[in-house]
Design an enzyme around this catalytic site. Sequence first.
Site, short mmCIF file in Angstrom:
data_model
loop_
_atom_site.label_atom_id
_atom_site.label_comp_id
_atom_site.label_asym_id
_atom_site.label_seq_id
_atom_site.Cartn_x
_atom_site.Cartn_y
_atom_site.Cartn_z
N GLU A 1 0.80 -1.21 0.00
CA GLU A 1 0.00 0.00 0.00
C GLU A 1 0.84 1.27 0.00
O GLU A 1 0.31 2.37 -0.20
CB GLU A 1 -0.94 -0.01 1.21
CG GLU A 1 -2.05 -1.06 1.08
CD GLU A 1 -2.97 -1.11 2.27
OE1 GLU A 1 -2.58 -0.61 3.34
OE2 GLU A 1 -4.07 -1.66 2.14
N GLU B 1 6.97 -21.71 8.50
CA GLU B 1 7.34 -20.83 9.60
C GLU B 1 8.38 -21.46 10.53
O GLU B 1 8.99 -20.78 11.35
CB GLU B 1 6.11 -20.44 10.42
CG GLU B 1 5.51 -21.56 11.24
CD GLU B 1 4.37 -21.06 12.13
OE1 GLU B 1 4.40 -21.40 13.32
OE2 GLU B 1 3.50 -20.34 11.63
#
Length: 312
Positions: A85, A116
């Site tokens: 963004e 992860e």
Amino acid sequence: MTTNEKEPVTEQRNERSARLDQMSIREILDLIQAEDSTVAASVQKAIPQIERAVAGIAERMKRGGRLYYIGAGTSGRLGVLDASECPPTFGVDSSLVQGIIAGGEKAITNAVENAEDDMEAGARDIARHVTAADAVVGIAASGRTPYVLGAVREAGRIGALTVGLSCNSGTELSAAAACAIEVPVGPEVVTGSTRMKAGTAQKMVLNMISTTVMIQLGKVYGNLMVNVQATNSKLQDRVVRIIAEATGAERAEAEKLSREAGGDARIAILMHKFAIGRPEALSALERAKDHFGEALRSLGEQRSGNVESFPE
């Protein structure tokens, strides 16, 4: 059943939601809202930590460094979201703020099993991108995700500024990072579902980091997004409104300025304020390294020794 104290608090059971499956829809919604309402207060307590991180990140970026977010699962997705963004909001190159997620691009929309848990993969992903000039924000609700720990430790070894954002206290991530941001949010309504309160807290902090850093880099004028990229009709209209707000020009004049400035609100504002052409306004921005406030001050000093203030 007793709580395992070795577990991060974000993974522990929330006694207030123990009967969650027996609640009415309204009761569930009220409980979720009540739990979410505590997040802002937790973020507020972490502001001194956030301030320290932002100051360090901004200093690196003023010297030409980049900002990297790195995380796994929800944490990684939030980092990618915040990074993605920045170009449309602040008019910066997509390489300036980047998000890295365990498991690669596929993991943005699909879970990648065990990604992860790979500490070495985190270190490799950082080594592939980061230099000593950069800043790295490791994001992990638990504060102990191996992929993120490996990434932050490698970033520190390289010489980058390291920030650890977690939602527990006294975490391994905090110990590994130069700047620790801890936002303890407590157990989730659905046990271990850290996309909820922890995710909300992380999103809030990332908003604060990127927005405040970009303000420090001169990407905002007053509270106007003067660097916004006019890539659609809505944003083209916003650019015109920004020009009008910043200069006091009527709508028709603001539209004309926008056209002459190629849709760049910064150039249009400088053209209007100093009665200059597009090339001179563009040159002033280049000299100021795209810091709008510096360009404004420089042109003001050249012409009158005074800097025009933001219109009331």
